[in-house]
Design a protein around this motif. Structure first.
Motif, PDB file in Angstrom:
ATOM      1  N   HIS A  11      70.946  47.044  52.146  1.00  0.00           N
ATOM      2  CA  HIS A  11      70.605  47.198  51.359  1.00  0.00           C
ATOM      3  C   HIS A  11      71.045  46.024  50.534  1.00  0.00           C
ATOM      4  N   THR A  12      70.878  45.049  49.745  1.00  0.00           N
ATOM      5  CA  THR A  12      71.681  44.170  48.510  1.00  0.00           C
ATOM      6  C   THR A  12      71.055  44.208  47.652  1.00  0.00           C
ATOM      7  N   LEU A  13      71.856  44.305  46.212  1.00  0.00           N
ATOM      8  CA  LEU A  13      71.605  44.504  44.891  1.00  0.00           C
ATOM      9  C   LEU A  13      71.223  43.230  44.224  1.00  0.00           C
ATOM     10  N   THR A  14      70.805  44.097  43.191  1.00  0.00           N
ATOM     11  CA  THR A  14      69.777  42.477  42.417  1.00  0.00           C
ATOM     12  C   THR A  14      71.446  41.781  42.108  1.00  0.00           C
ATOM     13  N   ARG A  15      70.699  40.390  42.156  1.00  0.00           N
ATOM     14  CA  ARG A  15      71.488  38.938  42.098  1.00  0.00           C
ATOM     15  C   ARG A  15      71.176  38.873  40.582  1.00  0.00           C
ATOM     16  N   LYS A  16      72.286  39.018  39.967  1.00  0.00           N
ATOM     17  CA  LYS A  16      72.601  38.414  38.250  1.00  0.00           C
ATOM     18  C   LYS A  16      72.581  36.805  38.004  1.00  0.00           C
ATOM     19  N   SER A  17      73.398  36.364  38.976  1.00  0.00           N
ATOM     20  CA  SER A  17      73.026  35.156  38.908  1.00  0.00           C
ATOM     21  C   SER A  17      72.864  34.440  40.965  1.00  0.00           C
ATOM     22  N   VAL A  18      72.799  32.872  40.564  1.00  0.00           N
ATOM     23  CA  VAL A  18      72.640  32.286  42.202  1.00  0.00           C
ATOM     24  C   VAL A  18      72.823  31.015  41.855  1.00  0.00           C
ATOM     25  N   PHE A  19      74.367  31.043  42.719  1.00  0.00           N
ATOM     26  CA  PHE A  19      73.472  29.519  42.751  1.00  0.00           C
ATOM     27  C   PHE A  19      73.449  28.417  44.470  1.00  0.00           C
ATOM     28  N   ALA A  20      72.041  27.997  44.265  1.00  0.00           N
ATOM     29  CA  ALA A  20      71.907  27.442  45.584  1.00  0.00           C
ATOM     30  C   ALA A  20      71.756  25.632  45.936  1.00  0.00           C
ATOM     31  N   ARG A  21      71.308  25.439  47.268  1.00  0.00           N
ATOM     32  CA  ARG A  21      71.077  24.180  47.148  1.00  0.00           C
ATOM     33  C   ARG A  21      70.369  24.158  48.198  1.00  0.00           C
ATOM     34  N   ILE A  69      71.980  29.663  50.099  1.00  0.00           N
ATOM     35  CA  ILE A  69      72.739  30.002  49.312  1.00  0.00           C
ATOM     36  C   ILE A  69      74.204  29.705  49.573  1.00  0.00           C
ATOM     37  N   VAL A  70      75.014  29.604  48.186  1.00  0.00           N
ATOM     38  CA  VAL A  70      76.833  29.004  47.618  1.00  0.00           C
ATOM     39  C   VAL A  70      76.993  30.206  47.659  1.00  0.00           C
ATOM     40  N   ALA A  71      76.751  31.045  46.292  1.00  0.00           N
ATOM     41  CA  ALA A  71      77.833  31.955  45.945  1.00  0.00           C
ATOM     42  C   ALA A  71      76.323  32.946  44.626  1.00  0.00           C
ATOM     43  N   THR A  72      76.559  34.366  44.686  1.00  0.00           N
ATOM     44  CA  THR A  72      75.481  35.145  43.847  1.00  0.00           C
ATOM     45  C   THR A  72      77.220  35.958  42.833  1.00  0.00           C
ATOM     46  N   ASN A  73      75.842  36.023  42.256  1.00  0.00           N
ATOM     47  CA  ASN A  73      77.039  37.236  40.975  1.00  0.00           C
ATOM     48  C   ASN A  73      78.004  36.657  40.820  1.00  0.00           C
ATOM     49  N   ILE A  74      78.271  35.238  39.769  1.00  0.00           N
ATOM     50  CA  ILE A  74      78.821  34.716  39.158  1.00  0.00           C
ATOM     51  C   ILE A  74      78.796  34.282  38.141  1.00  0.00           C
ATOM     52  N   ASP A  75      79.931  34.930  37.186  1.00  0.00           N
ATOM     53  CA  ASP A  75      80.357  34.285  35.328  1.00  0.00           C
ATOM     54  C   ASP A  75      80.158  32.764  34.744  1.00  0.00           C
ATOM     55  N   THR A  76      81.282  32.685  36.376  1.00  0.00           N
ATOM     56  CA  THR A  76      81.662  30.755  35.754  1.00  0.00           C
ATOM     57  C   THR A  76      81.407  30.088  37.336  1.00  0.00           C
ATOM     58  N   VAL A  77      81.641  28.929  36.420  1.00  0.00           N
ATOM     59  CA  VAL A  77      81.518  28.530  37.885  1.00  0.00           C
ATOM     60  C   VAL A  77      81.995  26.376  37.477  1.00  0.00           C
ATOM     61  N   TRP A  79      73.856  25.388  36.011  1.00  0.00           N
ATOM     62  CA  TRP A  79      73.060  25.979  33.466  1.00  0.00           C
ATOM     63  C   TRP A  79      72.091  26.886  34.876  1.00  0.00           C
ATOM     64  N   ASP A  80      71.433  26.995  35.904  1.00  0.00           N
ATOM     65  CA  ASP A  80      70.092  27.115  36.254  1.00  0.00           C
ATOM     66  C   ASP A  80      70.548  28.720  37.068  1.00  0.00           C
ATOM     67  N   SER A  81      71.301  28.098  37.123  1.00  0.00           N
ATOM     68  CA  SER A  81      71.890  29.859  38.462  1.00  0.00           C
ATOM     69  C   SER A  81      72.096  30.905  38.241  1.00  0.00           C
ATOM     70  N   GLY A  82      71.552  30.986  36.658  1.00  0.00           N
ATOM     71  CA  GLY A  82      72.350  32.182  35.390  1.00  0.00           C
ATOM     72  C   GLY A  82      73.684  31.590  34.742  1.00  0.00           C
ATOM     73  N   ALA A  83      74.590  31.281  35.672  1.00  0.00           N
ATOM     74  CA  ALA A  83      76.316  31.451  35.183  1.00  0.00           C
ATOM     75  C   ALA A  83      76.591  30.390  34.138  1.00  0.00           C
ATOM     76  N   ILE A  84      77.734  29.979  33.631  1.00  0.00           N
ATOM     77  CA  ILE A  84      78.402  29.339  32.713  1.00  0.00           C
ATOM     78  C   ILE A  84      79.179  28.078  32.893  1.00  0.00           C
ATOM     79  N   PRO A  85      79.238  27.237  33.257  1.00  0.00           N
ATOM     80  CA  PRO A  85      79.572  25.928  34.128  1.00  0.00           C
ATOM     81  C   PRO A  85      80.644  25.622  33.086  1.00  0.00           C
ATOM     82  N   VAL A  86      82.090  25.128  34.030  1.00  0.00           N
ATOM     83  CA  VAL A  86      82.986  24.517  33.361  1.00  0.00           C
ATOM     84  C   VAL A  86      83.525  23.540  34.716  1.00  0.00           C
ATOM     85  N   ILE A  87      83.917  22.049  33.576  1.00  0.00           N
ATOM     86  CA  ILE A  87      84.080  21.309  34.302  1.00  0.00           C
ATOM     87  C   ILE A  87      85.693  21.558  34.569  1.00  0.00           C
ATOM     88  N   VAL A  88      86.373  21.272  35.292  1.00  0.00           N
ATOM     89  CA  VAL A  88      87.629  20.917  36.484  1.00  0.00           C
ATOM     90  C   VAL A  88      88.135  19.988  36.530  1.00  0.00           C
TER      91      VAL A  88
END
Length: 363
Positions: A90-100, A111-119, A142-151
């Protein structure tokens, strides 16, 4: 990655995931750290194991996005490989998803990565610098549910840092911007305040911007392969797959392959283009497209030099790609909610969701 007695909370295991995992008896919770074809690496409390999905899981999957991805918390049947590969049930519920959108495909989602807090949206200050691409990354982040930071990377190769920052400030509304370099110790220390116990940070960006190099600097050792700068000043792409790495008492980082082309499936244009959205409130018509309508506040902002035509054109382009062309903010939000609940009880659940959101706002 050799791990023993893994600190699962540092890995990002929250109380919510612990409670959800209890629904599955005789299984263990782990987190996907990498994938190679049909074989996964999963970090468990006893270390990292190789695993594959069960036949039942495979049979139940209807879309590519439903398969486990790097960052997912999964339920496996063992915590070591002494009796063979583990089985993911099983896969547990995703809290954020960065997808393309998958390259060359109309519908398939990667799916690029899941359950991310900060991008961490990484962009180098040399020839890779591109405001329009940055707008795309911000919209998806922003749509993923994570917080973006520009590096911004490779600051040692740029002589116009202040000018670059001024350009970014016009599009990165409400987003932290960090200037970094891996050339010396102080050049990447600003990243560390986002790396804390239990948090997950994903490094996203084009090929060769220096994501892997920054991660090696944070680890204090060379774990990820890197290559030098090419003759065109763009750097060489090294990372070929997504990989999750634990930092001692500092959470988790996810390295991703370079993505020069970023196909959009869904985007949060209200946050990434909040300046246009705010201007639109003063337009004469609620459904103003900001093209030929009279008394358009957005077109007036362009004439007054407050907004660039390039930014508006980028906004139109992203709306078209996300099938939101011709829709205003409220319409876009309704469309996203409908998509979210398609096949999940339809409008009945959508109305319930909207009612719950309005209740929270009134608190």
């Amino acid at each position: 990655m050799k791990l023993n007695n893994t600190d699962m909370k540092n890995l990002g295991l929250t109380e919510e995931y612990i409670q959800e995992s209890k629904l599955y008896k005789d299984l263990f919770v782990g987190r996907v750290s990498s994938q190679s074809k049909n074989l996964y690496k999963v970090i468990t409390e006893d270390g990292e194991i190789a695993a594959e999905i069960s036949g039942k899981f495979h049979y139940s999957v209807k879309e590519l996005s439903e398969y486990p991805a790097v960052g997912d918390f999964v339920m496996v049947d063992r915590t070591d490989n002494s009796q063979g590969n583990g089985i993911i049930h099983h896969t547990l519920t995703r809290k954020s998803v960065f997808a393309r959108k998958v390259a060359g495909s109309r519908e398939d989602i990667q799916i690029v990565a899941t359950n991310i807090d900060t991008v961490f949206i990484c962009m180098s200050l040399n020839n890779d610098f591109n405001l329009r691409r940055l707008e795309r990354y911000l919209s998806i982040a922003w749509d993923s549910g994570a917080i973006p930071v520009i590096v911004l990377t490779k600051s040692d190769l740029c002589k116009e840092i202040e000018a670059r920052l001024n350009e970014i400030s016009s599009i990165a509304i409400g987003v932290d911007v960090l200037v970094t370099t891996s050339a010396f110790y102080e050049g990447y220390q600003s990243l560390k305040k986002y790396l804390t116990n239990g948090k997950t940070v994903a490094f996203i960006g084009s090929s060769g911007v220096g994501k892997s190099t920054l991660i090696n600097c944070l680890l204090g050792q060379i774990v990820l392969d890197t290559n030098g700068i090419r003759t065109d000043d763009k750097g060489r792409h090294t990372t070929t797959r997504r990989e999750l790495i634990m930092l001692p008492n500092s959470g988790v980082v996810i390295d991703t392959p370079g993505m020069r082309e970023l196909g959009i499936i869904s985007a949060d244009l209200m946050k990434s283009f909040s300046d246009i959205d705010e201007l639109a409130y003063d337009c004469k018509f609620n459904d103003c497209t900001h093209k030929n309508e009279p008394n358009c506040a957005v077109q007036k902002a362009i004439k007054d030099g407050v907004l660039s035509i390039e930014r508006l054109e980028s906004y139109w382009k992203l709306k078209k790609e996300t099938k939101y062309e011709g829709l205003n903010s409220k319409m876009i939000e309704k469309e996203k909610i409908n998509d979210m609940f398609h096949g999940m009880g339809g409008m009945k659940n959508a109305r319930k969701f909207i009612k719950e959101q309005n209740r929270k706002k009134r608190r």
